[in-house]
Motif scaffolding. Structure first.
Motif, PDB file in Angstrom:
ATOM      1  N   UNK A 118       0.613  -1.076   0.043  1.00 58.06           N
ATOM      2  CA  UNK A 118      -0.094  -0.122  -0.111  1.00 58.06           C
ATOM      3  C   UNK A 118       0.853   1.242  -0.078  1.00 58.06           C
ATOM      4  N   UNK A 119       0.572   2.119  -1.025  1.00 56.10           N
ATOM      5  CA  UNK A 119       1.536   3.270  -1.045  1.00 56.10           C
ATOM      6  C   UNK A 119       0.643   4.519  -1.037  1.00 56.10           C
ATOM      7  N   UNK A 120       1.195   5.350  -0.358  1.00 58.84           N
ATOM      8  CA  UNK A 120       0.688   6.848  -0.358  1.00 58.84           C
ATOM      9  C   UNK A 120       1.387   7.824  -1.071  1.00 58.84           C
ATOM     10  N   UNK A 121       1.549   8.403  -2.254  1.00 58.08           N
ATOM     11  CA  UNK A 121       2.287   9.209  -2.886  1.00 58.08           C
ATOM     12  C   UNK A 121       1.670  10.607  -2.575  1.00 58.08           C
ATOM     13  N   UNK A 134       5.219   3.486   2.154  1.00 55.90           N
ATOM     14  CA  UNK A 134       4.473   2.457   2.061  1.00 55.90           C
ATOM     15  C   UNK A 134       4.683   1.664   2.866  1.00 55.90           C
ATOM     16  N   UNK A 135       3.753   0.699   2.895  1.00 54.29           N
ATOM     17  CA  UNK A 135       3.616  -0.394   3.936  1.00 54.29           C
ATOM     18  C   UNK A 135       3.475  -1.885   3.222  1.00 54.29           C
ATOM     19  N   UNK A 160       9.536   3.457   4.137  1.00 52.07           N
ATOM     20  CA  UNK A 160       8.624   2.366   4.631  1.00 52.07           C
ATOM     21  C   UNK A 160       8.144   2.530   5.996  1.00 52.07           C
ATOM     22  N   UNK A 161       6.959   2.208   6.285  1.00 50.81           N
ATOM     23  CA  UNK A 161       6.496   2.451   7.773  1.00 50.81           C
ATOM     24  C   UNK A 161       5.269   1.672   8.114  1.00 50.81           C
ATOM     25  N   UNK A 162       4.644   1.272   9.252  1.00 51.80           N
ATOM     26  CA  UNK A 162       3.476   0.388   9.598  1.00 51.80           C
ATOM     27  C   UNK A 162       2.434   1.301   8.970  1.00 51.80           C
ATOM     28  N   UNK A 163       1.382   0.363   8.815  1.00 50.37           N
ATOM     29  CA  UNK A 163       0.277   0.741   7.971  1.00 50.37           C
ATOM     30  C   UNK A 163      -0.557   1.933   8.705  1.00 50.37           C
ATOM     31  N   UNK A 164      -0.444   1.790  10.020  1.00 50.36           N
ATOM     32  CA  UNK A 164      -1.115   2.807  10.757  1.00 50.36           C
ATOM     33  C   UNK A 164      -0.665   4.243  10.775  1.00 50.36           C
ATOM     34  N   UNK A 165       0.618   4.228  10.088  1.00 45.94           N
ATOM     35  CA  UNK A 165       1.044   5.670   9.616  1.00 45.94           C
ATOM     36  C   UNK A 165       0.264   6.438   8.415  1.00 45.94           C
TER      37      UNK A 165
END
Length: 249
Positions: A118-121, A134-135, A160-165
């Motif tokens: 899962x990516x948030x650009x 991304x997670x 990269x980080x945990x999805x909670x972020x």
């Protein structure tokens, strides 16, 4: 990086275009290995200028690509993944940029053990000054994350980080650029109103945040805007969650 890696984009909007530009800028992936699909040819021209192949068939794209960015609006995720699920194999890496749609939901709509990230650009990817988080999903390995990071390195800062972020990042860096996009405004040559319309999806996180800013003074509203956009991202995820198990294989 494997020079034979084939990359696809489902969706031909700004995020897909910004990421495609960054990927091609590295020179590691030839434009002939990149393809984009969309129901309308409206945005195909700028991709074709990059030397990218275009198609109206999502199934064709998935069948001919190894790594697929699903760059569509959140409310379309269920429809799109249902359309391509029969063509997704264990060789595929699926990267979603749909705000609010959780890894659990994505994995539930795809075949069991599909590699999903899962990516948030954000919009500054268009000028290679983005902030991307991304997670990795359940079956995504470290090397899958390293590959994604390598592909996106010319889009901006990639972490990269945990999805909670992710939802917090959506409110702060994803929607937040609309609250002060100086370099993008300078480099694009577009009117501020046009840039605003490009990032403000009706009913999305950014427009909710901007509405909050209009409720009060800028300093207080900036904090409220990020919080509101973050909560909207979470709400969008909750709305998509009930469909997660419908197409599990």
């Amino acid at each position: 990086m494997d020079s034979n890696l084939r990359i696809g984009f489902i969706g031909a909007g700004n995020m897909a275009y910004g990421i495609a530009k960054g990927v091609l800028q590295s020179g590691d992936v030839p434009s002939s290995n990149v393809k984009v699909s969309a129901p309308s040819a409206r945005n195909f021209g700028r991709f074709q200028e990059l030397g990218v192949a275009v198609t109206h068939s999502n199934a064709e794209l998935v069948s001919s690509c190894d790594l697929v960015f699903v760059a569509v609006k959140p409310h379309l995720i269920t429809t799109i993944l249902s359309e391509i699920t029969d063509h997704v194999t264990r060789k595929h890496i699926i990267v979603s940029v749909a705000a609010g749609v959780t890894l659990a939901t994505l994995q539930g709509l795809l075949p069991f053990d599909t590699v999903v990230l899962r990516l948030m650009p954000n919009l500054p990817c268009l000028v290679q000054q983005g902030a991307l988080l991304f997670s990795r999903g359940t079956w995504a390995r470290q090397e899958d994350g390293d590959l994604l990071r390598s592909l996106l390195q010319h889009c901006g800062l990639v972490e990269e980080g945990p999805e909670a972020w992710i939802d917090i990042h959506t409110g702060l860096s994803g929607s937040g650029v609309a609250f002060g996009a100086g370099q993008l405004l300078r480099d694009s040559g577009k009117h501020p109103a046009q840039l605003r319309s490009e990032v403000c999806t009706p009913g999305g996180t950014t427009i909710f945040g901007l509405h909050a800013m209009e409720q009060g003074g800028v300093r207080a509203a900036t904090m409220t805007a990020v919080e509101t956009a973050t909560e909207r991202a979470r709400e969008m995820g909750r709305k998509s969650a009930p469909t997660a198990t419908e197409n599990r294989k």
